[in-house]
Design an enzyme around this catalytic site. Structure first.
Site: not given
Ligand SMILES: Cc1cc2nc3c(=O)[nH]c(=O)nc-3n(C[C@H](O)[C@H](O)[C@H](O)COP(=O)(O)OP(=O)(O)OC[C@H]3O[C@@H](n4cnc5c(N)ncnc54)[C@H](O)[C@@H]3O)c2cc1C
Length: 145
Positions: A7-8, A106, A133, A102
């Site tokens: 995926e990545r 507009g 992160e 940019q």
């Molecule tokens: C459109 C979309 C599709 C997605 N599809 C899937 C899917 O198919 N399957 C699935 O499993 N997930 C899916 N996701 C979820 C996605 O993988 C997560 O949103 C993502 O991994 C971030 O996790 P979180 O939203 O829980 O953020 P959080 O874990 O709440 O993190 C919030 C912030 O804190 C930062 N942070 C967290 N830990 C640390 C650390 N140790 N040090 C510094 N900063 C930190 C993060 O980088 C982020 O900026 C999807 C998300 C989106 C937006």
């Protein structure tokens, strides 16, 4: 965690393709749109910006090729390269798409223009599949820091 690697890698590759398309489309638009009597792309600031972005995109492309090659040869042993590719291409894409939008002025904000949608879409890359992160945290661990 194993599935995340594919995926990545696809996310990083998609970034490169998207950035390349956005830059070329922005250059095309900028050669048509005139400001102060000449096409926007005739201003040196935009030429230099696009030259920098094309260079950085090429670097991201090579990193993606390297990560893809590693993944094909060692599916379980390419985490370092894939993590770097997603981090580098994802963060770079934020700057590249921002500058392309940019350049549109507009019209870049108007939802009918693909560059507006590109800005929304590209924000996913540093969040979905693991945030930038978290990519750094993985590299910190892999490098034994
Ligand atoms: C459109 C979309 C599709 C997605 N599809 C899937 C899917 O198919 N399957 C699935 O499993 N997930 C899916 N996701 C979820 C996605 O993988 C997560 O949103 C993502 O991994 C971030 O996790 P979180 O939203 O829980 O953020 P959080 O874990 O709440 O993190 C919030 C912030 O804190 C930062 N942070 C967290 N830990 C640390 C650390 N140790 N040090 C510094 N900063 C930190 C993060 O980088 C982020 O900026 C999807 C998300 C989106 C937006």
């Amino acid at each position: 965690m194993t599935n995340f690697q594919g995926e990545r890698l696809v996310a990083a590759q998609g970034c490169v393709a998207g950035m390349d398309m956005a830059v070329r489309e922005a250059m095309r638009y900028g050669s048509e749109r005139k400001a102060f009597g000449r096409p926007v792309m005739k201003f040196q600031v935009w030429k230099h910006k696009m030259a920098e972005h094309l260079t950085a995109i090429e670097a991201a492309r090579r990193l993606c090729y390297f990560a893809t090659d590693r993944f094909n040869k060692f599916p379980m042993g390419a985490t370092r390269e894939i993590t770097m590719a997603k981090l580098f291409a994802g963060d770079l894409a934020q700057k590249v798409i921002y500058d392309c939008q940019q350049l549109y002025g507009g019209f870049g904000y108007v939802t009918e223009y693909p560059i507006s949608r590109a800005w929304t879409d590209i924000r996913l890359i540093t969040i979905g599949g693991g945030t930038s992160e978290i990519m750094k945290e993985i590299l910190v661990k892999l490098e034994g820091m």
